[in-house]
Design a protein around this motif. Structure first.
Motif, PDB file in Angstrom:
ATOM      1  N   GLU A   1       2.603   5.170 -15.518  1.00  0.00           N
ATOM      2  CA  GLU A   1       2.711   6.486 -15.604  1.00  0.00           C
ATOM      3  C   GLU A   1       1.485   7.089 -16.673  1.00  0.00           C
ATOM      4  N   ALA A   2       0.806   6.103 -17.114  1.00  0.00           N
ATOM      5  CA  ALA A   2      -0.149   6.342 -17.991  1.00  0.00           C
ATOM      6  C   ALA A   2      -1.404   6.838 -17.495  1.00  0.00           C
ATOM      7  N   LEU A   3      -2.175   7.767 -17.716  1.00  0.00           N
ATOM      8  CA  LEU A   3      -3.247   8.482 -17.254  1.00  0.00           C
ATOM      9  C   LEU A   3      -4.608   7.390 -17.433  1.00  0.00           C
ATOM     10  N   ASN A   4      -4.816   6.796 -18.544  1.00  0.00           N
ATOM     11  CA  ASN A   4      -5.736   5.571 -18.305  1.00  0.00           C
ATOM     12  C   ASN A   4      -5.176   4.180 -19.194  1.00  0.00           C
ATOM     13  N   PRO A   5      -4.399   3.495 -18.258  1.00  0.00           N
ATOM     14  CA  PRO A   5      -3.622   2.477 -19.008  1.00  0.00           C
ATOM     15  C   PRO A   5      -4.490   1.531 -19.492  1.00  0.00           C
ATOM     16  N   GLN A   6      -5.668   1.066 -18.940  1.00  0.00           N
ATOM     17  CA  GLN A   6      -6.597   0.271 -19.378  1.00  0.00           C
ATOM     18  C   GLN A   6      -7.008   0.526 -20.997  1.00  0.00           C
ATOM     19  N   ARG A   7      -7.264   1.660 -21.351  1.00  0.00           N
ATOM     20  CA  ARG A   7      -7.462   1.961 -22.933  1.00  0.00           C
ATOM     21  C   ARG A   7      -6.301   2.354 -23.424  1.00  0.00           C
ATOM     22  N   SER A   8      -5.406   3.126 -23.051  1.00  0.00           N
ATOM     23  CA  SER A   8      -4.248   3.612 -23.665  1.00  0.00           C
ATOM     24  C   SER A   8      -3.102   2.649 -24.337  1.00  0.00           C
ATOM     25  N   ILE A   9      -3.156   1.680 -23.376  1.00  0.00           N
ATOM     26  CA  ILE A   9      -1.975   0.540 -23.606  1.00  0.00           C
ATOM     27  C   ILE A   9      -2.320  -0.088 -24.871  1.00  0.00           C
ATOM     28  N   PRO A  10      -3.488  -0.647 -24.761  1.00  0.00           N
ATOM     29  CA  PRO A  10      -4.059  -1.431 -26.220  1.00  0.00           C
ATOM     30  C   PRO A  10      -4.035  -0.609 -27.315  1.00  0.00           C
ATOM     31  N   VAL A  11      -4.547   0.483 -27.280  1.00  0.00           N
ATOM     32  CA  VAL A  11      -4.496   1.467 -28.476  1.00  0.00           C
ATOM     33  C   VAL A  11      -3.189   1.853 -28.918  1.00  0.00           C
ATOM     34  N   SER A  12      -2.339   2.372 -28.081  1.00  0.00           N
ATOM     35  CA  SER A  12      -0.928   2.877 -28.316  1.00  0.00           C
ATOM     36  C   SER A  12      -0.424   1.447 -29.144  1.00  0.00           C
ATOM     37  N   THR A  13      -0.438   0.349 -28.279  1.00  0.00           N
ATOM     38  CA  THR A  13       0.391  -0.672 -28.892  1.00  0.00           C
ATOM     39  C   THR A  13       0.199  -1.009 -30.372  1.00  0.00           C
ATOM     40  N   MET A  14      -1.368  -1.023 -30.546  1.00  0.00           N
ATOM     41  CA  MET A  14      -1.639  -1.178 -32.178  1.00  0.00           C
ATOM     42  C   MET A  14      -1.195  -0.073 -33.250  1.00  0.00           C
TER      43      MET A  14
ATOM     44  N   GLU B   1       0.767  -1.211   0.055  1.00  0.00           N
ATOM     45  CA  GLU B   1      -0.129  -0.014   0.074  1.00  0.00           C
ATOM     46  C   GLU B   1       0.825   1.162   0.095  1.00  0.00           C
ATOM     47  N   ALA B   2       0.702   2.076  -0.961  1.00  0.00           N
ATOM     48  CA  ALA B   2       1.523   3.127  -1.095  1.00  0.00           C
ATOM     49  C   ALA B   2       0.932   4.142  -1.580  1.00  0.00           C
ATOM     50  N   PRO B   3       0.817   5.452  -1.253  1.00  0.00           N
ATOM     51  CA  PRO B   3      -0.036   6.551  -1.858  1.00  0.00           C
ATOM     52  C   PRO B   3       0.637   6.753  -3.203  1.00  0.00           C
ATOM     53  N   GLU B   4      -0.447   7.192  -4.189  1.00  0.00           N
ATOM     54  CA  GLU B   4       0.121   7.306  -5.489  1.00  0.00           C
ATOM     55  C   GLU B   4      -0.072   8.752  -5.843  1.00  0.00           C
ATOM     56  N   SER B   5       1.105   9.407  -6.209  1.00  0.00           N
ATOM     57  CA  SER B   5       1.218  10.885  -6.600  1.00  0.00           C
ATOM     58  C   SER B   5       0.382  11.207  -7.709  1.00  0.00           C
ATOM     59  N   PRO B   6      -0.361  12.134  -7.693  1.00  0.00           N
ATOM     60  CA  PRO B   6      -1.140  12.759  -8.837  1.00  0.00           C
ATOM     61  C   PRO B   6      -0.437  12.929  -9.879  1.00  0.00           C
ATOM     62  N   LYS B   7       0.986  13.322  -9.856  1.00  0.00           N
ATOM     63  CA  LYS B   7       1.896  13.502 -10.698  1.00  0.00           C
ATOM     64  C   LYS B   7       2.374  12.488 -11.634  1.00  0.00           C
ATOM     65  N   ALA B   8       2.286  11.269 -10.795  1.00  0.00           N
ATOM     66  CA  ALA B   8       2.587  10.111 -11.517  1.00  0.00           C
ATOM     67  C   ALA B   8       2.044   9.636 -12.789  1.00  0.00           C
ATOM     68  N   ARG B   9       0.829   9.791 -13.041  1.00  0.00           N
ATOM     69  CA  ARG B   9       0.334   9.568 -14.114  1.00  0.00           C
ATOM     70  C   ARG B   9       0.150  10.729 -15.051  1.00  0.00           C
ATOM     71  N   HIS B  10       0.932  10.932 -16.227  1.00  0.00           N
ATOM     72  CA  HIS B  10       0.898  11.974 -16.804  1.00  0.00           C
ATOM     73  C   HIS B  10       0.986  11.742 -18.640  1.00  0.00           C
ATOM     74  N   LEU B  11       0.998  10.279 -18.655  1.00  0.00           N
ATOM     75  CA  LEU B  11       1.247  10.109 -20.468  1.00  0.00           C
ATOM     76  C   LEU B  11      -0.260   9.566 -20.820  1.00  0.00           C
ATOM     77  N   ASN B  12      -0.511  10.105 -21.917  1.00  0.00           N
ATOM     78  CA  ASN B  12      -1.552   9.982 -22.464  1.00  0.00           C
ATOM     79  C   ASN B  12      -1.268   9.241 -23.632  1.00  0.00           C
ATOM     80  N   THR B  13      -2.397   8.773 -24.554  1.00  0.00           N
ATOM     81  CA  THR B  13      -2.058   7.759 -25.546  1.00  0.00           C
ATOM     82  C   THR B  13      -1.189   8.157 -26.667  1.00  0.00           C
TER      83      THR B  13
END
Length: 558
Positions: free
Chosen positions: A221-234, A23-35
């Motif tokens: 570091e992704a803002l929305n990894p569940q969506r951006s990782i599949p889309v960016s990979t393809m 359990e570790a607090p997550e910094s709001p700045k940690a997620r900053h990468l969009n698709t």
């Protein structure tokens, strides 16, 4: 005592990592990468200086103008693997890798094999492709893409379609001097060495798509990894295919493939068509490609070694974090030294073969992991979830003591294979899938070997080979149907690999088929590398230092 050591070693090989995040607090700045950021990172990691070199070698010595088809086959293999990576990226929403995915689903042995070969891939990436990623990465990638676009447009302007349909008279003078891995230069126009050249070329062209898996290492570091990782990979794989297809088409249109300079194909091609100054533009693009690719290969390697060390698969000293810099200094120094040693010992062509084999193996294990994990009982992947006990994977014989099996018991087992009783996965159905999946890998490997070694005899109707191929196809179909009949985990995922179990199996078949296209020398070198890794794993197990950490899969060095 020796039997007990062997027994404990076997336990460790089949043990699977359980998700116990701290359990570790997550910094709001940690997620900053969009698709778009992930696409830039993926393209920069994938589209390296190899496109300026490897295209000429494959076109001249192996595939001819049909190198464009080789890139299509390699892109298909990469796309199937990318779909499997994408599902895992949505399951684990923090930093991941093929090593992590294999550890979760198929056990410690295959996790070590995957991680050990990923180290090989990153090291060779430094040698063959050879700052913060933000503004600098955008600039150098932009210059690289601009130069490649210039090459493609120039090739179509100065190209001649006659170079795609050469006759034997067009290159008679080159036949005595030019040879390929399959023998003398062919005389069949677009595909001089027919399917053998196309497929062997695809095995090497796969090298140009290595690096898209760097996207999943940015999951945290992704803002929305569940969506951006599949889309960016393809998107990354598609962009790389279009660029490689265009560059190879431009090169083979500008210059007859038998006149390509293997060590400096693009500058010499521009010189032959009378555009000498364009060589300097190509040099600038190659330099920018080196810069962007180094970022993609240099940064993931030390964290990967650190992660394996945290899991006990390598020396735990590699996981030590420097108190002031917050970096795994020993892992960085070790990876740099290893790269220097391999640069001293291997040629470029050997490194390309080694890198392709190692990455294809890792991709196959990821596809196998997706196939197996979809049919397992529910396992939480939430970062907020806490567990209170260490879960050790005991051999299944200890978990389920053997009982006398009667004829009725045999009938029930066969019935459960074809007609499972429930719609929710159970331990039993999960083990059926595991067994069938590993059997399928073996059958697919044998089929790939038959198709690669005796294709002409097989398709000409040789009775023995035809019988073997038909039996293998029947067995593969039957085992696939057994897996398909088992209940899948109904837990919702943002992205799921479609057409399960067929798509992961096609990915594994294609990957294995490309692997068997490699030369025997490459396989010998690959075996030596894995023998060294096996010795390390055995020694660490014997010293009782190989154990699951009490921490989570979220390693501090990631």
């Amino acid at each position: 005592m020796r039997c007990q050591d062997v027994h404990q070693f076997g336990q460790k090989l089949v043990r699977r990592q359980q998700l116990k995040p701290t359990e570790a607090p997550e910094s709001p700045k940690a997620r900053h990468l969009n698709t778009l950021d992930l696409v830039v990172w993926g393209v920069a990691s994938t589209l390296g200086a190899g496109v300026y070199i490897l295209v000429g070698e494959v076109a001249m010595f192996i595939a001819g103008p049909a190198i464009v088809i080789s890139f299509l086959v390699a892109a298909l293999s990469s796309a199937l693997s990318g779909l499997c990576y994408a599902e895992f990226g949505t399951r684990v929403s923090w930093t991941g890798s093929a090593h992590l995915y294999s550890y979760i689903s198929v056990g410690e042995l295959w996790a070590f094999v995957t991680g050990w070969n990923l180290i090989l891939a990153y090291v060779i990436g430094l040698l063959t492709l050879g700052a913060p990623e933000s503004t600098l990465l955008y600039k150098v990638l932009g210059i690289n893409v601009s130069v490649l676009s210039f090459i493609i447009i120039s090739g179509f302007i100065k190209g001649d379609l006659h170079n795609w349909k050469l006759t034997e008279q067009d290159y008679t003078l080159n036949t005595s001097e030019s040879t390929s891995r399959l023998g003398p230069l062919g005389s069949r126009g677009f595909a001089p060495l027919v399917f053998d050249g196309i497929l062997q070329g695809a095995a090497l062209c796969f090298y140009m798509f290595i690096g898209f898996d760097a996207i999943v290492t940015k999951g945290e570091e992704a803002l929305n990894p569940q969506r951006s990782i599949p889309v960016s990979t393809m998107i990354t794989i598609f962009i790389c295919f279009v660029v490689c297809f265009g560059v190879s088409a431009a090169l083979t249109l500008m210059v007859p493939y038998c006149q390509i300079h293997p060590e400096s194909p693009l500058p010499e091609a521009f010189l032959l068509v009378g555009w000498g100054p364009a060589r300097y533009v190509v040099a600038v693009g190659a330099l920018c490609a080196l810069t962007s690719s180094l970022l993609g290969d240099m940064f993931p390697m030390p964290p990967g070694m650190c992660m394996m060390a945290e899991d006990g698969l390598l020396s735990r000293g590699l996981a030590e974090i420097h108190a002031h810099t917050g970096t795994p200094v020993r892992a960085i120094m070790s990876s740099g030294n290893l790269a220097a040693i391999m640069a001293l010992l291997f040629k470029f062509s050997d490194l390309v073969d080694l890198l392709s084999i190692g990455t294809l193996l890792a991709d196959s294990l990821v596809a196998l992991s997706v196939l197996a994990l979809r049919y397992q009982p529910d396992q939480k992947f939430s970062k907020k979830e806490k567990t209170e006990e260490e879960i050790e994977m005991k051999p299944k014989l200890e978990e389920k003591p053997p009982e006398p099996v009667s004829e009725a018991g045999n009938s029930n087992i066969l019935k459960s294979l074809w007609f499972p009783t429930g719609t929710i996965p159970t331990w039993k159905s999960g083990q059926i899938v595991y067994g069938c999946a590993f059997l399928l890998v073996l059958l697919l490997a044998i089929l790939s070997l038959v198709l690669a070694q005796w294709p002409s005899q097989l398709f000409s109707g040789d009775p023995v080979l035809t019988t073997v191929a038909v039996l293998l196809l029947l067995l593969i179909t039957g085992v696939t149907v057994i897996i398909w009949r088992q209940p899948q985990n109904p837990s919702p995922l943002p992205f799921r690999v479609p057409a399960l179990p067929v798509l992961p199996l096609v990915s594994i078949l294609l990957n294995i088929y490309l692997m068997v296209q490699m030369t025997s020398g490459a396989w010998i070198q690959f075996s030596v590398w894995n023998a060294i890794g096996s010795d390390i794993a055995w020694r660490r197990t014997r010293s009782n230092s190989l154990h699951l950490p009490n921490s989570s899969l979220k390693h501090p060095c990631c």
